[in-house]
Design a protein around this motif. Structure first.
Motif, mmCIF file in Angstrom:
data_model
loop_
_atom_site.group_PDB
_atom_site.id
_atom_site.type_symbol
_atom_site.label_atom_id
_atom_site.label_comp_id
_atom_site.label_asym_id
_atom_site.label_seq_id
_atom_site.Cartn_x
_atom_site.Cartn_y
_atom_site.Cartn_z
ATOM 1 N N ALA A 1 -20.482 -11.999 1.779
ATOM 2 C CA ALA A 1 -19.211 -11.302 1.989
ATOM 3 C C ALA A 1 -19.474 -9.988 2.703
ATOM 4 C CB ALA A 1 -18.516 -11.044 0.656
ATOM 5 N N CYS A 2 -18.706 -9.729 3.727
ATOM 6 C CA CYS A 2 -18.783 -8.456 4.448
ATOM 7 C C CYS A 2 -17.701 -7.547 3.873
ATOM 8 C CB CYS A 2 -18.548 -8.676 5.943
ATOM 9 S SG CYS A 2 -19.546 -9.990 6.652
ATOM 10 N N VAL A 3 -18.122 -6.487 3.206
ATOM 11 C CA VAL A 3 -17.195 -5.543 2.590
ATOM 12 C C VAL A 3 -17.538 -4.153 3.112
ATOM 13 C CG1 VAL A 3 -16.267 -4.602 0.437
ATOM 14 C CG2 VAL A 3 -17.045 -6.974 0.524
ATOM 15 N N ALA A 4 -16.713 -3.624 3.994
ATOM 16 C CA ALA A 4 -16.940 -2.288 4.555
ATOM 17 C C ALA A 4 -15.641 -1.804 5.170
ATOM 18 C CB ALA A 4 -18.048 -2.310 5.600
ATOM 19 N N GLY A 5 -15.422 -0.505 5.082
ATOM 20 C CA GLY A 5 -14.150 0.078 5.486
ATOM 21 C C GLY A 5 -13.242 0.151 4.275
ATOM 22 N N SER A 6 -12.706 1.324 3.968
ATOM 23 C CA SER A 6 -11.929 1.452 2.741
ATOM 24 C C SER A 6 -10.834 2.502 2.871
ATOM 25 C CB SER A 6 -12.853 1.823 1.569
ATOM 26 O OG SER A 6 -13.536 3.032 1.844
ATOM 27 N N ILE A 7 -9.870 2.371 1.970
ATOM 28 C CA ILE A 7 -8.768 3.329 1.866
ATOM 29 C C ILE A 7 -8.259 3.249 0.428
ATOM 30 C CG2 ILE A 7 -6.819 1.813 2.435
ATOM 31 C CD1 ILE A 7 -5.837 4.067 4.347
#
Length: 461
Positions: A277-283
């Motif tokens: 799983a690619c998990v990056a970038g958040s808010i």
């Protein structure tokens, strides 16, 4: 009184001899709370336990006691060192068809080249163990296994002792009433190296602007002091209840307990298929459904976050194309919404190639750009120079594999290390060319929140 495995020849990192035998036996039991089973082992095996639950709650594992430990202090070749030792051990396995596969559980440090004297001193470069007693809950079934590894010719009496101990653990887990409520009080909160962190973000941003790197992940730590010793199972109970969508893990080594609730899977292997799983970038999450939707759309359209996410997708795609066939990767990310934060998320799937085990993937994927940076080696050099912190097992691979080659590793973020009446929390973020130190600092507070809340604290940053 139960028998400790030290009385039954706990084996540790020794060469597999021709007489070594790996016995396992499984019984199916009635429903057991996995945390109750974990706590039932505390009196005899407080420093020899693990806990794992995957994100969709289809699998829970608990390990108590050490049948065998595998460790490595290598900086180079540490992943294959553990892999080789595990394969040697599995070659001695004796099991019946009804018995489930024994599990090896543990983790690696983030970066062996940046070790410093710190709270992580008990944690080697790689640390894994086969539990003496293994609980597995899957597909509605609860199974408890005994694992025993011995080079003794007469082992029947030792195995009978383990059966007695197994039955006591099952009974205690089913009938005792454990209080998982955390009543501990935080007496002090210390931001470790706040100014150093802000300085590191500034320097990393300047390095990126000069073209030395595309992205660097900078982390920092928070130290909590409590009135009394922190109970590890109460911390696990709190975080598993509050972070429902995450992987839950706990690993006890000596007096220290590393635990957390991470949204990020590194690699899963199941029946010849590999998943990541690619998990990056958040808010942040919105205070209302409408605000939440607006923030999610903002994240999906944000150039900085999409760029940060694409670094991870590209890197993981390269690994899967090398080790797998029939690789499937969506062209655009989706939103992963967990309690305190929204992430960009892309699933990756492939058919496993021959002679490739889970440790090969762990080595190739760690650290992903989401926790290290781009390019990896340059980013790690900047982290070593600027962070001035030993990450230990934070942001590193933690998970399990079994004797059949299946397994799963997650990236150990949203995590903390407990030691006596202290807790050390860790959080970081991806730094790119237009990063602002104060904004990155604010984001780390959002990432501290899940563990801080689980330990009874409140967000005050």
């Amino acid at each position: 009184m139960g028998y400790k495995m030290t009385e039954i020849r706990e084996m540790r990192n020794v060469m597999i001899s021709p007489s070594t035998r790996f016995f396992t036996e499984t019984v199916e039991v009635g429903r057991i709370s996995p945390l109750s089973f974990f706590e039932a082992g505390a009196s005899q095996y407080d420093d020899k336990r693990f806990y794992w639950q995957n994100a969709d709650k289809t699998l829970t594992l608990v390990g108590i006691g050490h049948a065998y430990t595998l460790t490595t202090d290598k900086t180079e070749g540490r992943f294959q060192d553990i892999s080789m030792k595990w394969k040697q051990l599995c070659s001695t396995l004796i099991k019946e068809e009804k018995d489930i596969d024994p599990v090896l559980f543990g983790g690696f440090s983030f970066d062996e080249n940046s070790r410093k004297e710190s709270e992580w001193d008990e944690f080697p470069s790689g640390y894994f163990f086969v539990p003496s007693f293994q609980l597995k809950i899957e597909e509605g079934k609860t199974m408890v296994s005994i694992n025993m590894i011995t080079d003794q010719t007469e082992a029947a009496l030792d195995f009978d002792r383990l059966r007695e101990e197994r039955d006591k653990l099952i009974h205690n887990a089913q009938v005792e009433e454990f209080d998982f409520t955390n009543h501990n009080k935080i007496t002090a909160t210390t931001e470790r190296g706040k100014e150093q962190y802000l300085h590191a973000v500034k320097n990393a941003t300047e390095s990126i602007q000069k073209g030395k790197a595309d992205k660097v992940v900078i982390a920092r730590a928070l130290e909590l002091h409590f009135e009394h010793t922190v109970n590890s199972v109460k911390a696990l109970h709190a975080i598993t209840n509050e972070q429902q969508e995450s992987y839950h893990f706990g690993l006890q080594i000596g007096t220290s307990h590393f635990f957390g609730a991470t949204p990020e899977r590194l690699i899963e292997i199941k029946n010849g298929k590999a998943y990541s799983a690619c998990v990056a970038g958040s808010i942040r999450r919105g205070k209302s459904a409408q605000e939440d939707r607006v923030l999610g759309e903002e994240l999906l359209g944000d150039r900085k976050n999409r760029e940060e996410h694409q670094y991870v997708v590209s890197m993981i795609s390269d690994v899967f194309n090398k080790y797998c066939s029939e690789v499937l990767i969506p062209k655009t990310p989706k939103l992963m919404k967990i309690r305190d934060i929204q992430h960009l998320y892309t699933a990756v799937e492939g058919t496993l190639g021959q002679e490739i085990d889970i440790f090969s993937f762990v080595e190739a994927l760690h650290p992903t750009p989401a926790l290290g940076g781009v390019p990896t080696n340059v980013a790690l050099d900047i982290i070593r120079q600027e962070e001035e912190m030993d990450r230990g097992y934070y942001a590193a691979p933690i998970g399990w594999t079994d004797a059949a080659g299946n397994g799963e590793f997650a990236v150990a973020i949203r995590s903390a290390l407990l030691d006596g009446n202290r807790a050390y929390l860790y959080a970081g973020g991806g730094i790119v060319a237009d990063s602002v130190p104060d904004s990155e600092y604010d984001e780390t507070w959002v990432k501290f929140r899940p563990v801080l809340r689980a330990l009874g604290g409140k967000l005050n940053g």
